[in-house]
Design a protein around this motif. Structure first.
Motif, short mmCIF file in Angstrom:
data_model
loop_
_atom_site.label_atom_id
_atom_site.label_comp_id
_atom_site.label_asym_id
_atom_site.label_seq_id
_atom_site.Cartn_x
_atom_site.Cartn_y
_atom_site.Cartn_z
N HIS A 1 0.85 -1.19 0.00
CA HIS A 1 0.00 0.00 0.00
C HIS A 1 0.88 1.24 0.00
CE1 HIS A 1 -3.77 -2.19 0.75
NE2 HIS A 1 -3.01 -2.98 1.48
N GLY A 2 0.49 2.23 -0.76
CA GLY A 2 1.28 3.44 -0.84
C GLY A 2 1.60 3.77 -2.28
N LEU A 3 2.76 4.34 -2.51
CA LEU A 3 3.16 4.80 -3.83
C LEU A 3 4.36 4.00 -4.32
CD1 LEU A 3 3.01 8.65 -3.17
CD2 LEU A 3 1.16 7.16 -3.95
N ILE A 4 4.43 3.83 -5.64
CA ILE A 4 5.61 3.20 -6.24
C ILE A 4 6.66 4.28 -6.42
CG2 ILE A 4 6.50 1.90 -8.18
CD1 ILE A 4 3.67 0.98 -8.77
N PRO A 5 7.82 4.14 -5.78
CA PRO A 5 8.83 5.20 -5.90
C PRO A 5 9.54 5.14 -7.24
CG PRO A 5 9.70 3.38 -4.61
CD PRO A 5 8.25 3.03 -4.91
N ASP A 6 9.94 6.29 -7.73
CA ASP A 6 10.73 6.34 -8.96
C ASP A 6 12.03 5.57 -8.83
OD1 ASP A 6 8.81 7.77 -10.24
OD2 ASP A 6 9.91 9.67 -10.30
N GLU A 7 12.54 5.48 -7.59
CA GLU A 7 13.80 4.77 -7.37
C GLU A 7 13.72 3.31 -7.77
OE1 GLU A 7 14.09 8.46 -5.06
OE2 GLU A 7 12.51 6.97 -5.36
N LEU A 8 12.53 2.72 -7.74
CA LEU A 8 12.42 1.34 -8.19
C LEU A 8 12.76 1.23 -9.67
CD1 LEU A 8 11.58 -1.55 -7.37
CD2 LEU A 8 9.28 -0.99 -8.17
N TYR A 9 12.43 2.26 -10.42
CA TYR A 9 12.71 2.27 -11.85
C TYR A 9 14.15 2.68 -12.15
CZ TYR A 9 7.59 2.56 -11.82
OH TYR A 9 6.26 2.36 -11.59
N THR A 10 14.65 3.64 -11.39
CA THR A 10 15.95 4.22 -11.74
C THR A 10 17.13 3.46 -11.17
OG1 THR A 10 15.80 5.72 -9.84
CG2 THR A 10 14.98 6.53 -11.96
N THR A 11 16.89 2.49 -10.28
CA THR A 11 18.00 1.74 -9.68
C THR A 11 18.13 0.33 -10.22
OG1 THR A 11 16.60 0.97 -7.85
CG2 THR A 11 17.82 3.04 -7.52
N LEU A 12 17.20 -0.11 -11.03
CA LEU A 12 17.22 -1.50 -11.50
C LEU A 12 17.31 -1.53 -13.03
CD1 LEU A 12 14.40 -2.92 -9.19
CD2 LEU A 12 16.86 -2.83 -8.73
N PRO A 13 18.43 -1.14 -13.60
CA PRO A 13 18.51 -0.99 -15.05
C PRO A 13 18.44 -2.30 -15.82
CG PRO A 13 20.68 -0.72 -14.07
CD PRO A 13 19.70 -0.79 -12.93
N LEU B 1 1.04 7.04 -12.85
CA LEU B 1 2.08 6.42 -13.66
C LEU B 1 3.26 7.38 -13.79
CD1 LEU B 1 -0.09 4.89 -16.51
CD2 LEU B 1 1.06 3.63 -14.68
N SER B 2 4.45 6.86 -13.70
CA SER B 2 5.63 7.70 -13.72
C SER B 2 6.41 7.52 -15.02
CB SER B 2 6.55 7.36 -12.54
OG SER B 2 7.79 8.03 -12.65
N ALA B 3 6.91 8.62 -15.53
CA ALA B 3 7.75 8.56 -16.72
C ALA B 3 9.07 7.87 -16.44
CB ALA B 3 8.01 9.96 -17.26
N ALA B 4 9.44 7.74 -15.16
CA ALA B 4 10.72 7.13 -14.81
C ALA B 4 10.79 5.66 -15.19
CB ALA B 4 10.98 7.30 -13.31
N VAL B 5 9.63 5.03 -15.44
CA VAL B 5 9.65 3.63 -15.85
C VAL B 5 10.45 3.45 -17.14
CG1 VAL B 5 7.53 3.70 -17.20
CG2 VAL B 5 8.22 1.57 -16.11
N GLY B 6 10.57 4.51 -17.91
CA GLY B 6 11.34 4.44 -19.14
C GLY B 6 12.81 4.20 -18.92
N ALA B 7 13.26 4.29 -17.65
CA ALA B 7 14.66 4.00 -17.36
C ALA B 7 14.99 2.53 -17.52
CB ALA B 7 15.00 4.45 -15.94
N MET B 8 13.97 1.70 -17.57
CA MET B 8 14.19 0.25 -17.61
C MET B 8 14.36 -0.20 -19.06
SD MET B 8 11.53 -1.01 -14.67
CE MET B 8 11.92 -0.75 -12.94
N HIS B 9 15.55 -0.13 -19.52
CA HIS B 9 15.85 -0.44 -20.92
C HIS B 9 15.52 -1.89 -21.27
CE1 HIS B 9 18.13 3.32 -21.54
NE2 HIS B 9 18.48 3.17 -20.27
N HIS B 10 15.66 -2.79 -20.29
CA HIS B 10 15.52 -4.22 -20.57
C HIS B 10 14.18 -4.79 -20.10
CE1 HIS B 10 19.75 -4.27 -21.66
NE2 HIS B 10 20.03 -3.65 -20.52
#
Length: 700
Positions: free
Chosen positions: A329-341, A357-366
């Protein structure tokens, strides 16, 4: 412990042996640490004596803070010139580690510097844990430090713990057209377990993937698995189920998508303070051993994908985060997207996550699979397509554009194969830039509040095999570009406000297995070309404005299992060709204007479980041959112009569960064998106009 003192919100010291601040946390002051060292600058009202949020630029211990207000950039923990410090006490060592970790994380671009200015933030809590409590004590320059930090931020964002303040309030909102309130996760203060003893969040009536027949209380199983495949759990393969549900509304209505979407569910929160499964989280173990985490194999060949074989020293590049139905419960942090390339699978479905929805999900190249199904996530799909990657590196150094944008190319999500965002609060339209997800095979956006038309660019997703846009508020015609979806297997556009003619181009989708266009406003005739869909197993056209006669070419669909054309305006006779469809299990032609006699079905329809011909103009007698359909469980012939008696052969239908024959011109009594079906077997509803004109059967 350290946290109970630092985070208690009192004007006390945060570290043993350090004097209290007397500046109230407002301006720059001096804090005596009980020794010969002084820290200059702002001291928060939380009382942290080694508060690094506004420390001085330098002091007598030689420390240079990374985020002094006068500094415009990031500086290393030792500044531009190294000054050999005196021997540090334990608290000074913590301060050094804290600032070194903070410097590294900001320099790598995984968190903006301002989040560490807020001692109530989950990022600050994660940094504190890594500084003081994490027994693993990874070096700040360790290649896996950022990934460990990102997962810890996720923990503090989505569960309550000793840091009782970190879960943000979810502001109760209600959309203008009936969207339900989002739950207020926390009252903003300290958590009181007694407040949640009987905590239940009402999201409305949960739709379990079944389409109810309002008149007969039966459900047709129309569910998909999350990957878009059909889900049929019955041992005998039948999709028919019955429930103890007696409807009270027999009105024939089309889909009204201004109503609350039926997928909204009632979520029972037994204990919102913890995840359901959290083995090894926030322990000294490596992240590859944490519950729901899998890692890529090491280059030395050691495979970390099986967590059961990992030891406590296992760290690696995270490949899977799978925490489905885990009470987050809560919010999905952008750090989940930006730390797991190197992440390939992110599954946080069936939780209580909120936010946008966060634009940071685009950090996940793979990233190949993104599944956020059944949460309370709002916002626009544009966010997923607006990521701006400045360098494209996989080193965790990420730069993203969080402004929303209209989407200019899909960011870095070109590896994405499955996108599942069903049963959320996503609004606005489907962006035209959706075509940038060139490897997409499965797209499920059902159960949201999507508006506008279906973009024709979807036709450019040449690898798409499953498309589910049901239970939204989409309008307009079907794009002719659907004919380009040569790999499409499942298409579900039901429960929208789509209209126009059924396009012939659908017949050019060669491998289509499931076609659901029900509960829309499609008009005109059913094109005969639909009979060329050789692989079709399910066809649902019910609840539209279709007219004309039923095409006999549908009989060419030899693998068809489910056919529903109810609640339209079809006229003419029942196609005799249809009686040859041996595999058909469900046939519903109710609520039309069909006439003539009921044909003999024993020629080929021996697998029928459901036959619904109610509310038409069928006449003459009921053919006794229907008694040879031994698998029949539901028979609805009411509201026609049928005459004669109820065939005694119906007594052989021992699997029968519901039989309605009322509102006809039937006479006489019913054979005892039929009555025994209700007394001794499974028949739960039996009605006819016999022996007195009342809609109750009279048994002999």
């Amino acid at each position: 412990g350290l946290y109970s003192r630092i985070f208690a919100g009192i004007d006390a010291v945060g570290v043993d042996g350090v004097g209290a601040s007397d500046d109230g946390g407002g301006g720059g002051g001096v804090v005596d640490d009980g020794g010969n060292h002084h820290f200059h600058g702002n001291v928060s009202s939380m009382g942290s004596a080694w508060n690094t949020m506004g420390s001085g630029n330098g002091d007598d211990d030689g420390w240079v803070d990374a985020f002094h207000p006068d500094n415009t950039g990031i500086r290393s923990p030792q500044g531009d010139s190294h000054v050999e410090p005196p021997k540090l006490v334990e608290e000074d060592a913590y301060k050094e580690r804290f600032d070194h970790l903070r410097y590294t994380l900001v320099n790598r671009g995984v968190s903006p510097p301002d989040v560490f200015l807020d001692v109530h933030s989950p990022q600050y809590a994660a940094l504190m844990w890594l500084t003081k409590d994490d027994e693993r004590k990874l070096d700040p320059e360790d290649e896996y430090l950022s990934q460990r930090y990102g997962l810890v931020v996720l923990w503090f964002c989505t569960t309550k713990s000793g840091y009782q303040w970190h879960v943000p309030d979810v502001v109760a909102e209600e959309e203008d057209e009936g969207m339900l309130d989002m739950v207020d996760m926390v009252d903003g203060g300290d958590y009181d377990a007694e407040d949640d003893e009987d905590d239940s969040v009402d999201y409305g009536e949960y739709d379990d993937g079944k389409e109810w027949d309002d008149d007969y209380g039966i459900s047709y199983d129309v569910s998909y698995d999350d990957d878009g495949d059909d889900d049929d759990d019955d041992d005998d393969g039948t999709h028919i189920e019955y429930a103890n549900h007696e409807p009270n509304d027999t009105t024939n209505t089309n889909a009204n998508n201004d109503e609350t979407p039926p997928h909204k569910r009632k979520l029972n929160i037994n204990d919102p303070t913890k995840w359901s499964r959290h083995d090894y989280w926030l322990s000294s173990s490596g992240i590859c051993t944490w519950e729901g985490i899998q890692c890529h194999p090491h280059q030395d060949g050691k495979n970390n994908n099986d967590n059961s074989n990992n030891d406590d020293d296992d760290d690696g590049n995270v490949s899977h985060v799978e925490l489905r139905r885990n009470n987050l419960h809560g919010l999905i942090p952008d750090e989940l997207y930006t730390t797991l390339p190197y992440l390939k699978v992110l599954d946080l479905s069936d939780n209580g996550l909120a936010g946008t929805l966060s634009a940071a999900v685009g950090a996940m190249h793979h990233l190949e699979i993104l599944n956020l199904t059944s949460n309370n996530i709002a916002g626009s799909l544009n966010s997923l397509l607006s990521f701006d990657d400045d360098d494209g590196d996989d080193d965790g150094s990420i730069s993203s554009n969080n402004n929303g944008g209209s989407g200019g190319g899909g960011g870095a999500l070109t590896s994405l194969k499955e996108l599942h965002l069903a049963n959320n609060l996503i609004s606005e339209s489907i962006p035209h830039a959706i075509h940038a997800l060139t490897n997409l095979k499965s797209l499920n956006l059902s159960g949201n509040s999507l508006r506008g038309t279906i973009p024709y660019e979807i036709g450019r997703l040449s690898r798409l095999s499953s498309l589910d846009l049901s239970y939204n508020r989409l309008v307009g015609p079907l794009p002719h570009e659907f004919s380009e979806l040569k790999a499409l297997v499942n298409l579900d556009l039901s429960r929208n406000n789509l209209g126009g003619l059924l396009i012939v181009e659908l017949s050019r989708v060669p491998y289509l297995v499931t076609l659901r266009l029900n509960d829309n406003h499609f008009s005109g005739e059913v094109p005969s070309e639909i009979g060329t869909l050789a692989h079709l197993e399910e066809l649902r056209l019910n609840n539209n404005d279709l007219r004309g006669t039923l095409p006999g070419e549908i009989a060419n669909l030899g693998g068809l299992d489910y056919l529903n054309v109810a609640k339209n305006h079809f006229v003419g006779k029942f196609p005799s060709e249809w009686t040859s469809m041996a595999g058909l299990r469900e046939l519903d032609v109710s609520s039309n204007e069909l006439r003539g006699t009921i044909p003999i079905f024993v020629d080929g329809m021996k697998n029928l479980r459901l036959l619904n011909m109610a509310r038409n103009d069928f006449s003459d007698t009921i053919p006794s041959e229907l008694g040879s359909l031994y698998k029949l469980q539901y028979l609805f012939l009411d509201d026609n112009e049928l005459e004669g008696i109820v065939p005694k052969e119906f007594g052989e239908l021992t699997d029968m569960k519901k039989m309605t024959l009322h509102n006809n011109f039937l006479t006489g009594q019913v054979d005892d064998r039929i009555c025994k079906l209700a007394d001794e077997l499974f028949l739960t509803k039996l009605s006819a106009d016999c022996g007195g004109g009342m809609p109750n059967i009279v048994c002999g």
